[in-house]
Design a protein around this motif. Structure first.
Motif, PDB file in Angstrom:
ATOM      1  N   CYS A 132       0.734   7.287   6.956  1.00  0.00           N
ATOM      2  CA  CYS A 132       1.771   6.479   7.864  1.00  0.00           C
ATOM      3  C   CYS A 132       2.485   5.489   6.788  1.00  0.00           C
ATOM      4  N   ILE A 133       3.960   5.566   7.284  1.00  0.00           N
ATOM      5  CA  ILE A 133       4.744   4.974   6.048  1.00  0.00           C
ATOM      6  C   ILE A 133       5.026   3.509   6.853  1.00  0.00           C
ATOM      7  N   ASP A 134       5.131   3.607   8.147  1.00  0.00           N
ATOM      8  CA  ASP A 134       5.605   2.524   8.885  1.00  0.00           C
ATOM      9  C   ASP A 134       4.875   2.296  10.260  1.00  0.00           C
ATOM     10  N   TYR A 135       5.120   1.291  11.008  1.00  0.00           N
ATOM     11  CA  TYR A 135       4.796   1.117  12.350  1.00  0.00           C
ATOM     12  C   TYR A 135       5.325  -0.232  12.889  1.00  0.00           C
ATOM     13  N   LEU A 192      -6.999   2.273  -8.160  1.00  0.00           N
ATOM     14  CA  LEU A 192      -6.636   1.142  -7.669  1.00  0.00           C
ATOM     15  C   LEU A 192      -6.840  -0.362  -8.536  1.00  0.00           C
ATOM     16  N   LEU A 193      -7.804   0.371  -9.508  1.00  0.00           N
ATOM     17  CA  LEU A 193      -8.094  -0.520 -10.500  1.00  0.00           C
ATOM     18  C   LEU A 193      -6.920  -0.718 -11.491  1.00  0.00           C
ATOM     19  N   PHE A 211       0.762  -1.302  -0.006  1.00  0.00           N
ATOM     20  CA  PHE A 211      -0.080  -0.105  -0.141  1.00  0.00           C
ATOM     21  C   PHE A 211       0.901   1.293  -0.174  1.00  0.00           C
ATOM     22  N   VAL A 212       1.887   1.174   0.866  1.00  0.00           N
ATOM     23  CA  VAL A 212       2.811   2.492   0.853  1.00  0.00           C
ATOM     24  C   VAL A 212       3.688   2.655  -0.664  1.00  0.00           C
ATOM     25  N   VAL A 213       3.903   1.391  -1.261  1.00  0.00           N
ATOM     26  CA  VAL A 213       4.486   1.552  -2.491  1.00  0.00           C
ATOM     27  C   VAL A 213       3.264   2.351  -3.552  1.00  0.00           C
ATOM     28  N   MET A 214       2.088   1.757  -3.235  1.00  0.00           N
ATOM     29  CA  MET A 214       1.072   2.450  -4.211  1.00  0.00           C
ATOM     30  C   MET A 214       1.067   3.887  -4.104  1.00  0.00           C
ATOM     31  N   SER A 235       3.977   5.784  -5.618  1.00  0.00           N
ATOM     32  CA  SER A 235       3.752   5.827  -7.007  1.00  0.00           C
ATOM     33  C   SER A 235       2.715   7.045  -7.325  1.00  0.00           C
ATOM     34  N   TRP A 236       1.648   7.305  -6.608  1.00  0.00           N
ATOM     35  CA  TRP A 236       0.799   8.297  -6.802  1.00  0.00           C
ATOM     36  C   TRP A 236       1.392   9.747  -6.457  1.00  0.00           C
ATOM     37  N   ASP A 237       2.624   9.894  -6.004  1.00  0.00           N
ATOM     38  CA  ASP A 237       3.186  11.015  -5.456  1.00  0.00           C
ATOM     39  C   ASP A 237       2.277  11.811  -4.186  1.00  0.00           C
ATOM     40  N   LEU A 238       1.851  10.726  -3.263  1.00  0.00           N
ATOM     41  CA  LEU A 238       1.295  11.209  -2.123  1.00  0.00           C
ATOM     42  C   LEU A 238       1.967  11.283  -0.962  1.00  0.00           C
ATOM     43  N   ILE A 239       3.367  10.462  -1.051  1.00  0.00           N
ATOM     44  CA  ILE A 239       4.278  10.453   0.084  1.00  0.00           C
ATOM     45  C   ILE A 239       5.597  11.314  -0.527  1.00  0.00           C
ATOM     46  N   ALA A 240       6.064  12.440   0.093  1.00  0.00           N
ATOM     47  CA  ALA A 240       7.086  13.153  -0.385  1.00  0.00           C
ATOM     48  C   ALA A 240       8.380  12.553   0.122  1.00  0.00           C
ATOM     49  N   GLY A 241       8.324  12.137   1.361  1.00  0.00           N
ATOM     50  CA  GLY A 241       9.645  11.393   1.789  1.00  0.00           C
ATOM     51  C   GLY A 241      10.893  12.326   2.457  1.00  0.00           C
ATOM     52  N   GLY A 242      10.536  13.747   2.266  1.00  0.00           N
ATOM     53  CA  GLY A 242      11.338  14.524   2.876  1.00  0.00           C
ATOM     54  C   GLY A 242      11.606  14.660   4.215  1.00  0.00           C
ATOM     55  N   THR A 243      10.505  14.686   4.967  1.00  0.00           N
ATOM     56  CA  THR A 243      10.334  15.101   6.346  1.00  0.00           C
ATOM     57  C   THR A 243       9.408  13.810   7.104  1.00  0.00           C
TER      58      THR A 243
END
Length: 539
Positions: free
Chosen positions: A270-273, A493-494, A137-140, A143-151
Protein backbone atom coordinates in the motif's frame (compact mmCIF):
# COMPACT_ATOMS: atom_id res chain seq x y z
CA UNK A 1 -11.81 -53.70 30.71
CA UNK A 2 -9.44 -54.25 33.64
CA UNK A 3 -6.56 -54.56 31.17
CA UNK A 4 -7.42 -51.17 29.62
CA UNK A 5 -7.58 -49.52 33.05
CA UNK A 6 -4.17 -50.95 33.93
CA UNK A 7 -2.67 -49.60 30.69
CA UNK A 8 -4.30 -46.26 31.33
CA UNK A 9 -2.70 -46.02 34.79
CA UNK A 10 0.76 -46.83 33.41
CA UNK A 11 0.73 -44.11 30.72
CA UNK A 12 3.23 -41.32 31.19
CA UNK A 13 2.14 -37.73 30.48
CA UNK A 14 4.19 -34.55 30.32
CA UNK A 15 4.40 -32.86 33.68
CA UNK A 16 4.63 -29.13 34.37
CA UNK A 17 6.95 -27.56 36.93
CA UNK A 18 6.03 -27.08 40.54
CA UNK A 19 4.67 -23.56 41.00
CA UNK A 20 6.24 -23.25 44.42
CA UNK A 21 9.70 -24.38 43.31
CA UNK A 22 12.38 -21.75 42.76
CA UNK A 23 13.70 -21.55 39.18
CA UNK A 24 16.63 -20.00 37.40
CA UNK A 25 14.92 -17.72 34.84
CA UNK A 26 16.75 -16.08 31.93
CA UNK A 27 19.06 -13.30 33.03
CA UNK A 28 17.08 -10.54 31.27
CA UNK A 29 13.86 -9.85 29.39
CA UNK A 30 16.02 -9.64 26.27
CA UNK A 31 16.29 -13.43 26.22
CA UNK A 32 12.51 -13.85 26.00
CA UNK A 33 12.31 -12.12 22.57
CA UNK A 34 13.82 -14.05 19.67
CA UNK A 35 16.01 -12.45 16.99
CA UNK A 36 13.26 -12.70 14.32
CA UNK A 37 10.37 -11.68 16.56
CA UNK A 38 8.01 -9.10 14.93
CA UNK A 39 8.42 -6.97 18.07
CA UNK A 40 12.07 -6.42 17.06
CA UNK A 41 10.89 -5.35 13.59
CA UNK A 42 8.56 -2.75 15.15
CA UNK A 43 11.35 -1.55 17.44
CA UNK A 44 13.77 -1.09 14.52
CA UNK A 45 11.06 0.45 12.32
CA UNK A 46 10.04 3.17 14.78
CA UNK A 47 13.71 3.93 15.56
CA UNK A 48 14.32 4.37 11.82
CA UNK A 49 11.59 7.02 11.53
CA UNK A 50 12.29 10.71 11.93
CA UNK A 51 9.75 11.23 14.71
CA UNK A 52 10.33 14.98 15.01
CA UNK A 53 10.03 15.56 11.27
CA UNK A 54 6.76 13.63 11.21
CA UNK A 55 5.43 16.00 13.86
CA UNK A 56 4.64 13.57 16.67
CA UNK A 57 3.85 15.20 20.00
CA UNK A 58 4.34 13.80 23.45
CA UNK A 59 1.59 11.77 25.02
CA UNK A 60 -0.39 13.42 27.79
CA UNK A 61 0.70 12.16 31.23
CA UNK A 62 -1.84 10.18 33.18
CA UNK A 63 -4.15 12.27 35.39
CA UNK A 64 -3.73 10.09 38.44
CA UNK A 65 0.06 10.45 38.36
CA UNK A 66 2.02 12.95 40.45
CA UNK A 67 1.80 16.57 39.39
CA UNK A 68 4.45 17.43 36.81
CA UNK A 69 5.23 13.79 35.92
CA UNK A 70 6.99 13.46 32.55
CA UNK A 71 5.06 12.44 29.44
CA UNK A 72 5.61 9.27 27.44
CA UNK A 73 7.94 9.45 24.46
CA UNK A 74 6.09 9.47 21.10
CA UNK A 75 8.29 6.65 19.80
CA UNK A 76 7.26 4.38 22.69
CA UNK A 77 3.56 5.09 22.17
CA UNK A 78 3.85 4.47 18.42
CA UNK A 79 5.57 1.14 19.10
CA UNK A 80 2.72 0.21 21.42
CA UNK A 81 0.06 0.98 18.82
CA UNK A 82 1.87 -0.81 15.98
CA UNK A 83 2.40 -3.88 18.16
CA UNK A 84 -1.28 -3.83 19.13
CA UNK A 85 -2.62 -3.51 15.59
CA UNK A 86 -0.21 -6.16 14.34
CA UNK A 87 -1.51 -8.57 16.98
CA UNK A 88 -5.21 -7.60 16.68
CA UNK A 89 -5.28 -5.64 19.94
CA UNK A 90 -6.87 -2.28 19.20
CA UNK A 91 -8.73 -0.95 22.22
CA UNK A 92 -6.78 1.26 24.61
CA UNK A 93 -7.85 -0.67 27.71
CA UNK A 94 -6.64 -3.95 26.23
CA UNK A 95 -3.34 -2.29 25.29
CA UNK A 96 -3.02 -1.04 28.87
CA UNK A 97 -3.50 -4.61 30.17
CA UNK A 98 -1.01 -6.05 27.69
CA UNK A 99 1.68 -3.63 28.90
CA UNK A 100 1.56 -5.36 32.30
CA UNK A 101 1.47 -9.01 31.26
CA UNK A 102 2.87 -9.31 27.72
CA UNK A 103 6.62 -10.04 27.78
CA UNK A 104 7.10 -8.81 24.21
CA UNK A 105 5.51 -5.46 25.09
CA UNK A 106 7.47 -5.26 28.35
CA UNK A 107 10.62 -5.68 26.24
CA UNK A 108 9.44 -3.27 23.53
CA UNK A 109 8.51 -0.47 25.96
CA UNK A 110 11.30 -1.13 28.46
CA UNK A 111 8.74 -1.84 31.18
CA UNK A 112 6.60 1.28 30.68
CA UNK A 113 2.92 0.87 31.57
CA UNK A 114 0.90 3.81 30.20
CA UNK A 115 -2.75 4.15 31.16
CA UNK A 116 -5.54 3.87 28.59
CA UNK A 117 -6.20 7.63 28.64
CA UNK A 118 -2.62 8.43 27.68
CA UNK A 119 -2.76 5.77 24.96
CA UNK A 120 -6.00 7.17 23.51
CA UNK A 121 -4.70 10.75 23.72
CA UNK A 122 -1.66 9.88 21.61
CA UNK A 123 -3.73 8.57 18.68
CA UNK A 124 -6.15 11.49 18.86
CA UNK A 125 -3.41 14.15 18.90
CA UNK A 126 -1.12 12.67 16.22
CA UNK A 127 -3.45 12.16 13.28
CA UNK A 128 -1.31 14.03 10.74
CA UNK A 129 1.93 12.66 12.16
CA UNK A 130 0.76 9.07 11.59
CA UNK A 131 0.25 9.88 7.89
CA UNK A 132 3.69 11.49 7.60
CA UNK A 133 5.26 8.44 9.26
CA UNK A 134 3.48 6.25 6.70
CA UNK A 135 4.95 8.37 3.89
CA UNK A 136 8.44 7.95 5.34
CA UNK A 137 7.84 4.20 5.26
CA UNK A 138 6.79 4.36 1.59
CA UNK A 139 9.99 6.27 0.77
CA UNK A 140 12.01 3.51 2.50
CA UNK A 141 10.26 0.81 0.47
CA UNK A 142 10.92 2.74 -2.73
CA UNK A 143 14.61 3.05 -1.90
CA UNK A 144 14.72 -0.75 -1.40
CA UNK A 145 13.21 -1.24 -4.89
CA UNK A 146 10.10 -2.93 -3.44
CA UNK A 147 7.72 -0.48 -5.17
CA UNK A 148 7.83 -0.41 -8.97
CA UNK A 149 5.34 2.41 -9.53
CA UNK A 150 4.39 1.32 -13.06
CA UNK A 151 0.93 0.01 -12.23
CA UNK A 152 -1.22 1.18 -9.30
CA UNK A 153 -4.62 -0.24 -8.41
CA UNK A 154 -7.10 1.77 -6.36
CA UNK A 155 -10.17 0.51 -4.56
CA UNK A 156 -12.33 1.16 -1.53
CA UNK A 157 -13.88 -0.96 1.17
CA UNK A 158 -16.53 -0.09 3.73
CA UNK A 159 -15.61 -0.11 7.44
CA UNK A 160 -18.55 0.06 9.84
CA UNK A 161 -18.67 3.26 11.90
CA UNK A 162 -19.35 3.76 15.60
CA UNK A 163 -22.96 4.56 14.72
CA UNK A 164 -25.81 2.09 14.42
CA UNK A 165 -28.41 2.19 11.66
CA UNK A 166 -30.95 3.03 14.34
CA UNK A 167 -29.15 6.34 15.01
CA UNK A 168 -28.96 7.36 11.36
CA UNK A 169 -31.85 9.39 9.94
CA UNK A 170 -33.04 10.71 6.60
CA UNK A 171 -36.17 12.69 5.79
CA UNK A 172 -38.16 9.58 4.90
CA UNK A 173 -37.31 7.90 8.22
CA UNK A 174 -38.08 11.08 10.20
CA UNK A 175 -41.47 11.41 8.46
CA UNK A 176 -42.26 7.80 9.31
CA UNK A 177 -41.43 8.34 13.00
CA UNK A 178 -43.42 11.59 13.16
CA UNK A 179 -46.45 9.95 11.58
CA UNK A 180 -46.25 7.09 14.09
CA UNK A 181 -46.01 9.55 17.01
CA UNK A 182 -48.91 11.65 15.71
CA UNK A 183 -51.07 8.54 15.38
CA UNK A 184 -50.15 7.48 18.91
CA UNK A 185 -50.93 10.97 20.27
CA UNK A 186 -54.37 10.82 18.63
CA UNK A 187 -55.01 7.43 20.22
CA UNK A 188 -54.00 8.68 23.67
CA UNK A 189 -56.13 11.82 23.33
CA UNK A 190 -59.14 9.62 22.59
CA UNK A 191 -58.30 7.51 25.65
CA UNK A 192 -58.01 10.68 27.71
CA UNK A 193 -61.53 11.76 26.68
CA UNK A 194 -62.91 8.34 27.59
CA UNK A 195 -61.19 8.37 30.99
CA UNK A 196 -62.58 11.88 31.62
CA UNK A 197 -66.08 10.51 31.20
CA UNK A 198 -65.28 7.57 33.52
CA UNK A 199 -63.49 9.92 35.95
CA UNK A 200 -60.62 7.45 36.32
CA UNK A 201 -57.80 9.61 37.74
CA UNK A 202 -55.08 6.92 37.75
CA UNK A 203 -55.57 6.09 34.08
CA UNK A 204 -55.65 9.79 33.22
CA UNK A 205 -52.27 10.33 34.92
CA UNK A 206 -50.69 7.42 32.98
CA UNK A 207 -52.09 8.64 29.66
CA UNK A 208 -50.76 12.17 30.31
CA UNK A 209 -47.29 10.76 31.08
CA UNK A 210 -47.36 8.85 27.78
CA UNK A 211 -48.37 12.02 25.94
CA UNK A 212 -45.48 13.95 27.50
CA UNK A 213 -43.01 11.25 26.43
CA UNK A 214 -44.37 11.29 22.89
CA UNK A 215 -44.08 15.09 22.75
CA UNK A 216 -40.44 14.84 23.84
CA UNK A 217 -39.74 12.27 21.14
CA UNK A 218 -41.53 14.41 18.57
CA UNK A 219 -39.36 17.41 19.45
CA UNK A 220 -36.25 15.25 18.96
CA UNK A 221 -37.29 14.34 15.40
CA UNK A 222 -38.29 17.91 14.63
CA UNK A 223 -34.79 19.07 15.66
CA UNK A 224 -33.25 16.42 13.38
CA UNK A 225 -35.50 17.55 10.54
CA UNK A 226 -34.39 21.15 11.06
CA UNK A 227 -30.72 20.09 11.01
CA UNK A 228 -31.22 18.27 7.70
CA UNK A 229 -32.76 21.38 6.13
CA UNK A 230 -30.07 23.71 7.49
CA UNK A 231 -27.13 21.56 6.42
CA UNK A 232 -28.58 20.49 3.07
CA UNK A 233 -27.50 16.90 3.75
CA UNK A 234 -29.71 13.95 2.87
CA UNK A 235 -28.95 12.07 6.12
CA UNK A 236 -27.69 12.67 9.64
CA UNK A 237 -25.98 10.41 12.19
CA UNK A 238 -26.37 11.22 15.87
CA UNK A 239 -23.52 9.17 17.39
CA UNK A 240 -20.83 9.93 14.80
CA UNK A 241 -22.03 12.91 12.73
CA UNK A 242 -19.44 12.38 9.98
CA UNK A 243 -20.43 8.78 9.27
CA UNK A 244 -22.95 8.09 6.47
CA UNK A 245 -25.13 5.26 5.22
CA UNK A 246 -23.21 3.66 2.34
CA UNK A 247 -24.06 0.83 -0.02
CA UNK A 248 -22.08 -2.28 0.99
CA UNK A 249 -23.18 -4.72 -1.72
CA UNK A 250 -26.37 -5.22 -3.68
CA UNK A 251 -29.09 -3.42 -1.73
CA UNK A 252 -27.41 -3.87 1.67
CA UNK A 253 -26.48 -0.61 3.40
CA UNK A 254 -24.50 0.17 6.54
CA UNK A 255 -23.46 3.28 8.43
CA UNK A 256 -19.80 3.24 7.53
CA UNK A 257 -16.67 4.93 6.17
CA UNK A 258 -15.18 4.28 2.76
CA UNK A 259 -11.50 3.29 3.16
CA UNK A 260 -9.59 4.02 -0.06
CA UNK A 261 -6.21 2.41 -0.77
CA UNK A 262 -3.67 2.70 -3.60
CA UNK A 263 -1.62 -0.48 -4.01
CA UNK A 264 1.51 -1.09 -6.09
CA UNK A 265 1.47 -4.21 -8.26
CA UNK A 266 5.03 -5.47 -7.56
CA UNK A 267 4.50 -6.80 -4.03
CA UNK A 268 0.93 -5.62 -3.26
CA UNK A 269 2.27 -2.92 -0.93
CA UNK A 270 0.00 0.00 0.00
CA UNK A 271 1.41 3.40 -1.00
CA UNK A 272 -1.50 5.64 0.02
CA UNK A 273 -4.84 5.62 1.84
CA UNK A 274 -7.76 7.99 2.44
CA UNK A 275 -10.99 7.92 4.46
CA UNK A 276 -14.27 9.02 2.84
CA UNK A 277 -17.91 9.13 3.83
CA UNK A 278 -19.08 9.04 0.18
CA UNK A 279 -18.89 6.49 -2.64
CA UNK A 280 -15.99 6.03 -5.10
CA UNK A 281 -17.37 8.16 -7.92
CA UNK A 282 -15.45 11.41 -7.30
CA UNK A 283 -12.11 10.22 -5.85
CA UNK A 284 -10.16 8.65 -8.76
CA UNK A 285 -8.23 11.77 -9.80
CA UNK A 286 -7.45 12.64 -6.17
CA UNK A 287 -5.92 9.20 -5.53
CA UNK A 288 -4.10 9.40 -8.86
CA UNK A 289 -2.62 12.83 -8.07
CA UNK A 290 -1.49 11.69 -4.61
CA UNK A 291 0.08 8.55 -6.07
CA UNK A 292 1.92 10.68 -8.62
CA UNK A 293 3.43 12.84 -5.86
CA UNK A 294 4.38 9.77 -3.82
CA UNK A 295 5.92 7.88 -6.75
CA UNK A 296 7.49 10.99 -8.35
CA UNK A 297 6.68 9.60 -11.81
CA UNK A 298 5.46 11.43 -14.89
CA UNK A 299 3.08 8.65 -15.90
CA UNK A 300 1.77 5.30 -14.70
CA UNK A 301 -1.23 2.99 -15.15
CA UNK A 302 -4.12 3.41 -12.72
CA UNK A 303 -6.61 0.55 -12.39
CA UNK A 304 -10.09 0.87 -10.88
CA UNK A 305 -13.45 -0.88 -10.94
CA UNK A 306 -16.64 0.50 -12.51
CA UNK A 307 -17.50 2.44 -9.35
CA UNK A 308 -14.79 4.96 -10.36
CA UNK A 309 -16.06 5.40 -13.94
CA UNK A 310 -16.78 9.11 -14.18
CA UNK A 311 -16.05 11.27 -17.21
CA UNK A 312 -14.81 14.28 -15.24
CA UNK A 313 -12.45 12.13 -13.15
CA UNK A 314 -11.11 10.32 -16.22
CA UNK A 315 -10.46 13.67 -17.90
CA UNK A 316 -8.54 14.95 -14.87
CA UNK A 317 -6.38 11.83 -14.89
CA UNK A 318 -5.74 12.28 -18.61
CA UNK A 319 -4.65 15.87 -18.00
CA UNK A 320 -2.15 14.55 -15.41
CA UNK A 321 -0.80 12.03 -17.96
CA UNK A 322 -2.15 9.06 -15.97
CA UNK A 323 -3.34 6.08 -18.04
CA UNK A 324 -6.63 4.91 -16.54
CA UNK A 325 -8.01 1.39 -16.80
CA UNK A 326 -11.48 1.76 -15.29
CA UNK A 327 -14.26 -0.68 -16.19
CA UNK A 328 -17.10 1.07 -18.05
CA UNK A 329 -20.28 1.45 -16.05
CA UNK A 330 -23.54 0.10 -17.42
CA UNK A 331 -25.21 2.53 -19.80
CA UNK A 332 -28.55 3.95 -18.62
CA UNK A 333 -30.97 5.23 -21.25
CA UNK A 334 -33.15 8.08 -20.02
CA UNK A 335 -35.72 7.44 -22.74
CA UNK A 336 -36.33 3.87 -23.89
CA UNK A 337 -34.82 3.00 -27.26
CA UNK A 338 -37.23 0.71 -29.16
CA UNK A 339 -34.55 -1.75 -30.35
CA UNK A 340 -31.07 -2.58 -29.03
CA UNK A 341 -29.52 -2.23 -32.51
CA UNK A 342 -29.95 1.55 -32.23
CA UNK A 343 -28.40 2.14 -28.82
CA UNK A 344 -25.99 5.07 -28.60
CA UNK A 345 -22.85 2.91 -28.76
CA UNK A 346 -23.71 1.97 -32.37
CA UNK A 347 -23.50 5.59 -33.49
CA UNK A 348 -19.90 6.14 -34.69
CA UNK A 349 -18.10 9.40 -33.92
CA UNK A 350 -15.86 10.85 -36.62
CA UNK A 351 -12.99 12.78 -35.02
CA UNK A 352 -11.81 14.57 -38.19
CA UNK A 353 -15.06 16.34 -39.07
CA UNK A 354 -16.73 16.23 -35.62
CA UNK A 355 -19.82 14.33 -36.72
CA UNK A 356 -21.67 11.09 -35.90
CA UNK A 357 -22.72 8.41 -38.36
CA UNK A 358 -25.92 6.56 -37.49
CA UNK A 359 -26.48 2.82 -38.21
CA UNK A 360 -28.36 3.84 -41.38
CA UNK A 361 -25.29 5.74 -42.68
CA UNK A 362 -26.71 9.23 -42.15
CA UNK A 363 -24.37 12.02 -40.93
CA UNK A 364 -25.39 13.78 -37.70
CA UNK A 365 -23.99 17.27 -37.05
CA UNK A 366 -23.93 19.74 -34.18
CA UNK A 367 -24.55 23.46 -34.00
CA UNK A 368 -21.53 23.79 -31.69
CA UNK A 369 -23.50 25.01 -28.65
CA UNK A 370 -22.85 23.53 -25.22
CA UNK A 371 -25.78 22.65 -22.96
CA UNK A 372 -25.78 22.03 -19.23
CA UNK A 373 -26.71 18.54 -18.12
CA UNK A 374 -27.48 17.90 -14.45
CA UNK A 375 -26.60 14.45 -13.12
CA UNK A 376 -27.40 14.13 -9.40
CA UNK A 377 -25.30 16.91 -7.83
CA UNK A 378 -22.85 17.35 -10.74
CA UNK A 379 -23.25 19.49 -13.85
CA UNK A 380 -21.52 18.70 -17.14
CA UNK A 381 -21.58 20.25 -20.62
CA UNK A 382 -22.85 18.36 -23.66
CA UNK A 383 -23.33 19.00 -27.37
CA UNK A 384 -26.28 17.71 -29.40
CA UNK A 385 -25.88 15.85 -32.70
CA UNK A 386 -28.86 15.28 -35.03
CA UNK A 387 -29.89 15.09 -38.70
CA UNK A 388 -32.91 16.21 -40.74
CA UNK A 389 -32.85 12.84 -42.53
CA UNK A 390 -34.39 11.35 -39.37
CA UNK A 391 -37.83 12.75 -40.36
CA UNK A 392 -38.10 10.58 -43.47
CA UNK A 393 -36.09 7.60 -42.17
CA UNK A 394 -37.93 4.28 -42.86
CA UNK A 395 -36.68 2.70 -39.59
CA UNK A 396 -37.32 5.74 -37.43
CA UNK A 397 -39.78 3.83 -35.25
CA UNK A 398 -37.00 1.37 -34.36
CA UNK A 399 -34.57 4.12 -33.36
CA UNK A 400 -36.46 6.71 -31.32
CA UNK A 401 -39.77 7.62 -29.70
CA UNK A 402 -39.06 11.38 -29.91
CA UNK A 403 -41.43 13.71 -31.82
CA UNK A 404 -40.97 13.75 -35.60
CA UNK A 405 -39.77 17.37 -35.61
CA UNK A 406 -37.03 16.55 -33.09
CA UNK A 407 -35.82 13.17 -34.26
CA UNK A 408 -33.01 11.19 -32.67
CA UNK A 409 -30.48 13.26 -30.67
CA UNK A 410 -27.03 12.02 -29.62
CA UNK A 411 -25.38 13.78 -26.69
CA UNK A 412 -21.60 14.07 -26.54
CA UNK A 413 -20.09 15.11 -23.22
CA UNK A 414 -17.08 17.38 -22.87
CA UNK A 415 -15.33 14.39 -21.26
CA UNK A 416 -16.34 11.85 -23.92
CA UNK A 417 -12.87 11.66 -25.52
CA UNK A 418 -11.25 10.65 -22.21
CA UNK A 419 -14.03 8.11 -21.57
CA UNK A 420 -13.61 6.49 -25.00
CA UNK A 421 -9.83 6.29 -24.65
CA UNK A 422 -10.20 4.66 -21.23
CA UNK A 423 -12.80 2.17 -22.51
CA UNK A 424 -10.61 1.28 -25.47
CA UNK A 425 -7.65 0.50 -23.16
CA UNK A 426 -9.83 -1.71 -20.97
CA UNK A 427 -11.27 -3.62 -23.94
CA UNK A 428 -7.95 -4.12 -25.76
CA UNK A 429 -5.79 -4.85 -22.69
CA UNK A 430 -8.10 -7.10 -20.71
CA UNK A 431 -5.28 -9.02 -19.02
CA UNK A 432 -3.90 -5.84 -17.48
CA UNK A 433 -7.29 -4.83 -16.12
CA UNK A 434 -7.92 -8.33 -14.72
CA UNK A 435 -4.85 -7.91 -12.51
CA UNK A 436 -6.66 -5.17 -10.58
CA UNK A 437 -8.52 -7.53 -8.31
CA UNK A 438 -5.41 -9.57 -7.46
CA UNK A 439 -3.48 -6.39 -6.60
CA UNK A 440 -5.82 -4.22 -4.57
CA UNK A 441 -8.13 -6.84 -3.03
CA UNK A 442 -5.14 -8.49 -1.31
CA UNK A 443 -4.75 -5.85 1.45
CA UNK A 444 -8.50 -5.76 2.10
CA UNK A 445 -8.63 -9.55 2.28
CA UNK A 446 -5.88 -9.57 4.92
CA UNK A 447 -7.23 -6.64 6.90
CA UNK A 448 -10.92 -7.58 6.94
CA UNK A 449 -10.97 -11.37 6.60
CA UNK A 450 -7.81 -12.47 8.41
CA UNK A 451 -7.49 -9.70 10.99
CA UNK A 452 -11.19 -8.92 11.40
CA UNK A 453 -10.75 -5.15 10.97
CA UNK A 454 -14.16 -4.63 9.35
CA UNK A 455 -15.05 -1.70 11.62
CA UNK A 456 -13.42 1.37 13.13
CA UNK A 457 -13.14 2.27 16.81
CA UNK A 458 -13.02 6.06 16.55
CA UNK A 459 -15.35 8.86 15.39
CA UNK A 460 -14.77 11.47 12.71
CA UNK A 461 -12.99 11.39 9.35
CA UNK A 462 -9.60 12.54 10.65
CA UNK A 463 -9.48 10.02 13.48
CA UNK A 464 -10.68 7.23 11.19
CA UNK A 465 -7.92 8.13 8.73
CA UNK A 466 -5.36 7.95 11.57
CA UNK A 467 -6.59 4.46 12.44
CA UNK A 468 -6.36 3.49 8.78
CA UNK A 469 -2.75 4.74 8.79
CA UNK A 470 -1.89 2.38 11.65
CA UNK A 471 -3.66 -0.53 9.93
CA UNK A 472 -1.94 -0.06 6.55
CA UNK A 473 1.43 0.52 8.22
CA UNK A 474 1.29 -2.83 10.02
CA UNK A 475 -0.03 -4.45 6.82
CA UNK A 476 3.07 -3.24 4.96
CA UNK A 477 5.30 -4.39 7.82
CA UNK A 478 3.73 -7.84 7.73
CA UNK A 479 4.19 -8.00 3.95
CA UNK A 480 7.86 -7.04 4.24
CA UNK A 481 8.46 -9.71 6.89
CA UNK A 482 7.03 -12.22 4.41
CA UNK A 483 9.03 -10.86 1.46
CA UNK A 484 12.41 -10.14 3.10
CA UNK A 485 12.31 -12.02 6.38
CA UNK A 486 12.45 -10.38 9.82
CA UNK A 487 16.26 -10.36 10.14
CA UNK A 488 16.87 -8.86 6.71
CA UNK A 489 14.21 -6.22 7.29
CA UNK A 490 15.76 -5.26 10.63
CA UNK A 491 19.18 -4.91 8.99
CA UNK A 492 17.77 -2.54 6.37
CA UNK A 493 15.93 -0.52 9.00
CA UNK A 494 19.16 -0.20 11.02
CA UNK A 495 20.92 1.25 7.98
CA UNK A 496 18.16 3.86 7.69
CA UNK A 497 18.52 4.52 11.42
CA UNK A 498 22.20 5.42 11.09
CA UNK A 499 21.56 7.69 8.12
CA UNK A 500 19.12 9.89 10.05
CA UNK A 501 21.05 9.77 13.34
CA UNK A 502 24.73 10.19 12.45
CA UNK A 503 25.84 11.73 15.75
CA UNK A 504 24.86 9.08 18.27
CA UNK A 505 27.42 8.14 20.88
CA UNK A 506 29.02 4.76 20.31
CA UNK A 507 27.60 3.48 23.57
CA UNK A 508 24.07 4.21 22.29
CA UNK A 509 24.87 2.65 18.92
CA UNK A 510 26.07 -0.53 20.55
CA UNK A 511 23.02 -0.65 22.82
CA UNK A 512 20.68 -0.49 19.80
CA UNK A 513 22.64 -3.11 17.91
CA UNK A 514 22.47 -5.41 20.89
CA UNK A 515 18.67 -5.40 20.57
CA UNK A 516 19.19 -7.04 17.19
CA UNK A 517 22.26 -9.12 17.95
CA UNK A 518 20.94 -10.43 21.23
CA UNK A 519 22.75 -13.75 20.94
CA UNK A 520 26.12 -12.32 19.91
CA UNK A 521 28.84 -11.88 22.49
CA UNK A 522 29.46 -8.25 23.54
CA UNK A 523 33.17 -8.30 22.65
CA UNK A 524 32.37 -9.92 19.31
CA UNK A 525 29.87 -7.13 18.62
CA UNK A 526 32.66 -4.57 19.11
CA UNK A 527 34.92 -6.40 16.66
CA UNK A 528 32.35 -7.07 13.97
CA UNK A 529 30.22 -3.90 14.03
CA UNK A 530 32.20 -0.88 15.20
CA UNK A 531 34.62 -0.94 12.23
CA UNK A 532 31.64 -0.36 9.95
CA UNK A 533 30.29 2.70 11.77
CA UNK A 534 32.40 5.06 9.69
CA UNK A 535 30.74 3.71 6.55
CA UNK A 536 27.26 4.51 7.91
CA UNK A 537 28.30 7.99 9.00
CA UNK A 538 29.71 8.81 5.55
CA UNK A 539 26.46 7.75 3.93
Amino acid sequence: MEHNNACQSKRIYRQGVDRGQGQLLPASVEDYVGPDNPARVIDAFVDSLDIEKAGFTKSKPRKEGPKGSPAYAPSDMLKLYLYGYLNRIRTTRKLENECRRNLELIWLLNGLQPKYRAIAYFRAENKKAIRLAFRQFVVMMKSWDLIAGGTIAVDGTKLRAVNSKKNNYNQKKIDRHLKYIDDKIDDYLKQLEEEDKKENKEKKIKVKQCLEELETRKQKYQVLEKQLKETGENQISTTDPESKTLLIRGQITEVAYNAQASVDDKHNLCIDYKALNTNDRKILSTMGARAKVTLKKETFDLLGDKGYHNGEELQKCKDMNINTYVAPSERKHNKPIPTAEYYGEYFIYNTENDTYTCPQGQTMTTNGSWYKKVNRKSISLVRHFKTKACRQCPVRHLCTTSPKERGRVIERSEYQQAVEENNLRVNTEREKYRRRQAIVEHPFGVIKRQWGYDHVLVKGLEKVEAEMGLIFTVYNLRRLITILGAKELIKRLLLVFYKIRPVLRRYDQLKILQNFLCHVNLSLSYQLIFPNFGLYHNQ
